[in-house]
Design an enzyme around this catalytic site. Structure first.
Site, PDB file in Angstrom:
ATOM      1  N   LYS A 177       8.007 -44.036 -23.830  1.00 16.08           N
ATOM      2  CA  LYS A 177       7.938 -45.429 -24.280  1.00 16.08           C
ATOM      3  C   LYS A 177       6.670 -45.570 -25.105  1.00 16.08           C
ATOM      4  CE  LYS A 177       6.597 -49.077 -21.466  1.00 16.08           C
ATOM      5  NZ  LYS A 177       5.548 -49.870 -22.094  1.00 16.08           N
TER       6      LYS A 177
HETATM    7  C1  5RP Z   1       3.082 -53.319 -18.783  1.00 21.58           C
HETATM    8  C2  5RP Z   1       3.960 -52.365 -19.495  1.00 21.58           C
HETATM    9  C3  5RP Z   1       5.204 -52.940 -20.036  1.00 21.58           C
HETATM   10  O1  5RP Z   1       6.249 -52.495 -19.244  1.00 21.58           O
HETATM   11  C4  5RP Z   1       5.480 -52.549 -21.450  1.00 21.58           C
HETATM   12  O2  5RP Z   1       4.366 -52.740 -22.266  1.00 21.58           O
HETATM   13  C5  5RP Z   1       6.692 -53.273 -22.003  1.00 21.58           C
HETATM   14  O3  5RP Z   1       6.489 -54.634 -22.042  1.00 21.58           O
HETATM   15  P1  5RP Z   1       6.182 -55.446 -23.370  1.00 21.58           P
HETATM   16  O4  5RP Z   1       7.443 -55.387 -24.187  1.00 21.58           O
HETATM   17  O5  5RP Z   1       5.881 -56.827 -22.897  1.00 21.58           O
HETATM   18  O6  5RP Z   1       5.032 -54.789 -24.089  1.00 21.58           O
HETATM   19  O7  5RP Z   1       3.728 -51.189 -19.551  1.00 21.58           O
HETATM   20  O8  5RP Z   1       2.126 -52.654 -18.042  1.00 21.58           O
END
Ligand code: 5RP
Length: 267
Positions: A177
């Site tokens: 991610k």
């Molecule tokens: C928070 C995270 C989130 O899961 C990730 O950043 C995704 O969320 P967003 O789309 O709000 O950035 O790692 O610790």
């Protein structure tokens, strides 16, 4: 099929090879923020759309606030230990185990590493150590590639993002991610041997911006989203999810997705 494939199928839809993951793990560091103050209701409202392939959440939310109608995929966060009011948000450590994730019924675990931060070394070693444990039990590891506040400006730099994605995969993550870069995102994907999904980051100015970001990422090879704020801080989260599902699983254009969103808002 082995356990790894079986669990990955609970995260990534077999028919499209893509995934719509909603993240509700923010409270572990940011507290009860807008959109997930009553996280149980948020989860149940979003779950009702039947569009979500998997959820990213913490063990606390999973245990006490997660009551989906069906059985979506579950990615349990296994790193944390730092908050927005503490000395350094990137100072995460391991907060769970593969055994606990399996015991709770999760399909995957997620660990963050903060590239370019003071805690890069420790968080990468934690990611690699968790990857070894995950492999033993055929549990896929989601590598959450963070940057840290001092690197915030690098979020848009495809070379930096590509480096982070590759580093996460090299440390054993099965899915990465990371952040979408408007230029050269295809190079981020090309340099990473495992599926890349995008986070949303802070809320976009308009929903059209959110749809365009997701569409752009998919066009350049992303395999889906792991998104939080842009979904549950949107004025119409359920309608937005339907439009996003169209982008991810039905190859909608931004225009088609925006039309569906408009229809759902007005129905
Ligand atoms: C928070 C995270 C989130 O899961 C990730 O950043 C995704 O969320 P967003 O789309 O709000 O950035 O790692 O610790």
């Amino acid at each position: 099929m082995n356990g790894m494939e079986a669990r990955l199928r609970r995260i990534i839809r077999k028919e499209t090879g893509r995934s719509l993951v909603v993240a509700v793990d923010h409270g572990m560091a940011l507290g009860p923020m807008t959109g997930i103050v009553d996280v149980k209701t948020t989860i149940s409202n979003l779950d009702a759309t039947n569009t979500i392939d998997a959820w990213l959440l913490t063990k606390g939310i999973y245990t006490y606030a997660f009551e989906p109608a069906d059985r979506p995929g579950i990615i349990m966060r296994a790193s944390g230990g730092a908050t927005i009011v503490g000395p350094n948000l990137t100072h995460e450590g391991i907060t769970s185990s593969v055994k606990e994730a399996l015991y709770l019924g999760a399909d995957s675990v997620a660990v963050s590493a903060f590239i370019g931060s003071e805690f890069e070394h420790q968080t990468l070693v934690d990611m690699a150590t968790m990857a070894t444990k995950c492999r033993k039990w055929n549990v896929p590891l989601l590598g959450v590639m963070g940057l840290g506040k001092t690197n915030e400006d690098k979020k848009k730099d495809p070379r930096f993002i590509a480096l982070g994605a590759r580093v996460g995969a090299e440390h054993g993550a099965d899915i990465i991610k990371t952040y979408y870069t408007e230029t050269d995102f295809d190079k981020v994907v090309a340099g990473c041997p495992v599926p890349v999904m995008i986070a949303g980051g802070p809320k976009c100015e308009t929903v059209l911006d959110t749809l365009s970001m997701i569409h752009g990422a998919l066009q350049h090879g992303a395999r889906g989203i792991v998104m939080g704020r842009n979904v549950w801080q949107s004025p119409h989260p359920a309608a937005l999810l339907e439009a996003v599902e169209g982008l991810i699983h039905r190859n909608f254009s931004v225009k088609e997705a925006a039309q569906l969103l408009e229809e759902r808002i007005n129905s």
